[in-house]
Motif scaffolding. Structure first.
Motif, PDB file in Angstrom:
ATOM      1  N   SER A   1       0.816  -1.214   0.000  1.00 29.31           N
ATOM      2  CA  SER A   1       0.000   0.000   0.000  1.00 29.31           C
ATOM      3  C   SER A   1       0.848   1.260   0.000  1.00 29.31           C
TER       4      SER A   1
ATOM      5  N   ASP B   1      -5.030  -2.094   4.598  1.00 27.03           N
ATOM      6  CA  ASP B   1      -4.065  -1.687   3.569  1.00 27.03           C
ATOM      7  C   ASP B   1      -4.415  -2.250   2.195  1.00 27.03           C
TER       8      ASP B   1
ATOM      9  N   CYS C   1      -7.094  -2.243   0.784  1.00 26.62           N
ATOM     10  CA  CYS C   1      -8.005  -1.311   0.116  1.00 26.62           C
ATOM     11  C   CYS C   1      -7.338   0.023  -0.201  1.00 26.62           C
ATOM     12  N   ASP C   2      -6.076   0.156   0.201  1.00 25.61           N
ATOM     13  CA  ASP C   2      -5.351   1.399  -0.039  1.00 25.61           C
ATOM     14  C   ASP C   2      -4.368   1.279  -1.196  1.00 25.61           C
TER      15      ASP C   2
ATOM     16  N   GLN D   1      -3.803   2.062  -4.243  1.00 22.82           N
ATOM     17  CA  GLN D   1      -4.409   2.957  -5.214  1.00 22.82           C
ATOM     18  C   GLN D   1      -3.837   2.813  -6.622  1.00 22.82           C
TER      19      GLN D   1
ATOM     20  N   CYS E   1     -14.444  -2.146   1.280  1.00 28.18           N
ATOM     21  CA  CYS E   1     -13.712  -0.898   1.490  1.00 28.18           C
ATOM     22  C   CYS E   1     -13.060  -0.361   0.229  1.00 28.18           C
TER      23      CYS E   1
ATOM     24  N   ARG F   1     -12.225   1.801  -2.891  1.00 28.65           N
ATOM     25  CA  ARG F   1     -12.418   3.243  -3.028  1.00 28.65           C
ATOM     26  C   ARG F   1     -12.574   3.632  -4.495  1.00 28.65           C
TER      27      ARG F   1
ATOM     28  N   THR G   1      -9.565   3.893  -6.992  1.00 26.33           N
ATOM     29  CA  THR G   1      -8.771   2.744  -7.370  1.00 26.33           C
ATOM     30  C   THR G   1      -8.668   2.594  -8.886  1.00 26.33           C
TER      31      THR G   1
END
Length: 548
Positions: free
Chosen positions: A238, A262, A264-265, A267, A286, A288, A291
């Motif tokens: 992440s 993490d 989901c983070d 990006q 989660c 986003r 993404t």
């Protein structure tokens, strides 16, 4: 003369080159055949030699290894049956050695360790055998090391990578290799590309990856890992720019909810493949909107029953979703058709989805592959499925093994490029749409184990590409069409379980059989074939079917 680029083959090319003793660069990317004659030893000032993309065979002349001024040697994509000779150790000025797919045999000589100026060593796709010499660890300027798909065996240890402080690309995949490092080993490099698929890394998750903060592309599929993914892996990922993670075809355990936020983070993540493992739990809710996810494959795991998380709708760049072979339940969300407008592949087979097929799926104009088979779906097939417009040459529709009913929509006949249509093992009734005869690319058609009635449409004779047909176990009647391609499909099992069908290849004769139903069917077919498909003509959908 500084350089020559020869673009046309000449039988006397080496003789012409030998008249240029001051030549420094030679690029011969042509259609050369035969062997390389001796004579390169005279080109003592040659710094770059590129003979890639020819059809050269035989041995590499020994005098090539005497060209000690070379900084680049590329003999890739030829047909040599040659070895790397120990004399290669004399070429100490080489910075790039590329011998990819040129049929090299034998082991890598230990003298490779003398080439300390090398930044790029690519020996992939050869037929060599033997071990990777630990002397490679002396190549302190190496940036790219690619030894993939070359039948190399043995164990890679810390010694092989001891001084490779500048290494960015490591590709050892598709070899009968194992990597074994001390549990506390910290590599001297920071990798960006790691391609280790189909070698042995397990059973534990490689701890040396914990120090790697710059990975962008990671493939450790089919590497015998029998461990949970540690939290530090997702945390590292992440905070980096990782774009591609492939950990498929292992025995990775653990539960998705135990994975920290993490995941989901990520990006920059473009593709995530955790398929064919033993992961349980549910997909984190989660994801986003920011993404960049394009591909998600969680198929063939042990994900518990539950709905697809609605946060996935914000991944509006998604083109591929594969959640097959799990235990997802509930309705197929309507937002898939409303929010994921870039979706090209949707595979939800072998789950416990119920309810109707959402008509909103017809809004996915780029959808190429859809597999909803082996679920508990009911109701009728929405007419909107005829709206798919992706023109893909290889495609399938598989809605088999559900509880679907009603009639087969005539709009499906507008999918002209469809190659496989499987609606078997449902409860479809009514007549087979004559419009299916307009699907000129259809190769496989399976309508077996339904409740279809009436005659087989004569329009089936127009299916010139049809090679697999199954209409068994329905209530079909009348004469079996025999025109054109249908004449080659002479297996009686295609029609078994239809008591009132007659004519070849079944044994029941059509003599004295009433043709009333046949006459009415032809009238119905004529009406259907005159249906106005409008601008939808030319549509195609591809729906993807894997064997169970």
């Amino acid at each position: 003369m500084s350089g020559v680029n020869l673009s046309t083959a000449s039988h006397n090319w080496i003789h012409a080159v030998n008249r240029l003793p001051s030549l420094q660069q030679l690029y011969f990317n042509s259609e050369l055949h035969g062997t390389i004659p001796a004579g390169f030893g005279n080109l003592t000032r040659l710094t770059r030699l590129d003979l890639t993309g020819n059809s050269l065979a035989g041995s590499i002349p020994a005098d090539i290894w005497s060209l000690t001024s070379l900084t680049l040697l590329d003999l890739s994509h030829n047909l040599f049956t040659s070895r790397l000779l120990p004399q290669i150790g004399n070429m100490t000025r080489l910075s790039q050695l590329t011998l990819v797919h040129c049929s090299l045999v034998g082991s890598i000589p230990t003298e490779i360790g003398y080439l300390t100026s090398l930044t790029d060593l690519s020996l992939s796709g050869n037929s060599r055998s033997g071990f990777i010499p630990p002397e490679i660890g002396k190549l302190s300027n190496l940036i790219t090391l690619d030894l993939s798909s070359s039948y190399l065996e043995g164990t890679v240890s810390e010694r092989h990578l001891a001084n490779t402080t500048k290494l960015i690309v490591l590709c050892l995949y598709d070899n009968p290799l194992a990597m074994q490092f001390h549990h506390n080993w910290v590599p001297p490099f920071q990798l960006q590309t790691v391609k280790l698929d189909a070698i042995k890394l397990g059973p534990t998750f490689p701890t040396w990856l914990r120090s790697q903060k710059s990975i962008m592309d990671l493939d450790m599929s089919n590497t015998s890992i029998q461990d949970a993914v540690p939290h530090w892996f997702w945390k590292n990922s992440s905070s980096s720019s990782i774009m591609d993670i492939n950990l498929s075809h292992n025995q990775i355990s653990g539960t998705l909810p135990a994975i920290p936020p993490d995941i989901c983070d990520l990006q920059q993540l473009y593709a995530l493949d955790l398929s064919n493992n033993q992961i349980s739990g549910e997909i984190p809710n989660c994801w986003r909107e920011a993404t960049k996810l394009f591909f998600v494959n969680l198929a063939n795991n042990r994900l518990l029953s539950g709905r697809i998380p609605p946060s996935l709708r914000y991944c509006n760049r998604l083109a591929i979703i594969d959640l097959g072979d799990n235990k997802f339940s509930g309705d197929i969300p309507t937002w898939i058709g409303q929010s994921l407008q870039n979706l090209e592949v949707l595979r939800l087979r072998s789950n416990m989805f119920s309810g109707n097929i959402p008509m909103q799926l017809g809004q996915l104009r780029d959808l190429q592959i859809i597999d909803l088979s082996d679920n508990r779906l009911s109701g009728s097939v929405p007419h909107s499925l005829g709206n798919f417009s992706a023109m893909i040459s290889i495609s399938n529709i598989d809605l088999s093994d559900n509880e679907l009913s009603g009639v087969i929509p005539t709009e499906i006949g507008s999918l002209f490029a469809l190659q496989t249509l499987n609606l078997s093992r449902n409860s479809f009734g009514g007549r087979i749409p004559a419009a299916i005869g307009r699907m000129k690319s259809l190769e496989t058609l399976d309508l077996s184990f339904n409740e279809l009635s009436g005659v087989i449409p004569e329009s089936f004779s127009a299916l010139d590409s049809l090679s697999h047909l199954n209409l068994s176990y329905n209530n079909l009647s009348g004469v079996i069409p025999s025109g054109n391609q249908l004449r080659t499909l002479d297996d009686a099992s295609i029609y078994i379980g239809n008591a009132y069908l007659c004519g070849p290849p079944v044994t029941k004769s059509c003599f004295n059989e009433t043709n009333a139903d046949f006459v009415e069917e032809n009238k119905t077919e004529s009406d259907v074939l005159s249906f106005n498909f409008g601008i939808a003509l030319g549509y195609l959908v591809g729906l993807w079917r894997n064997t169970k």
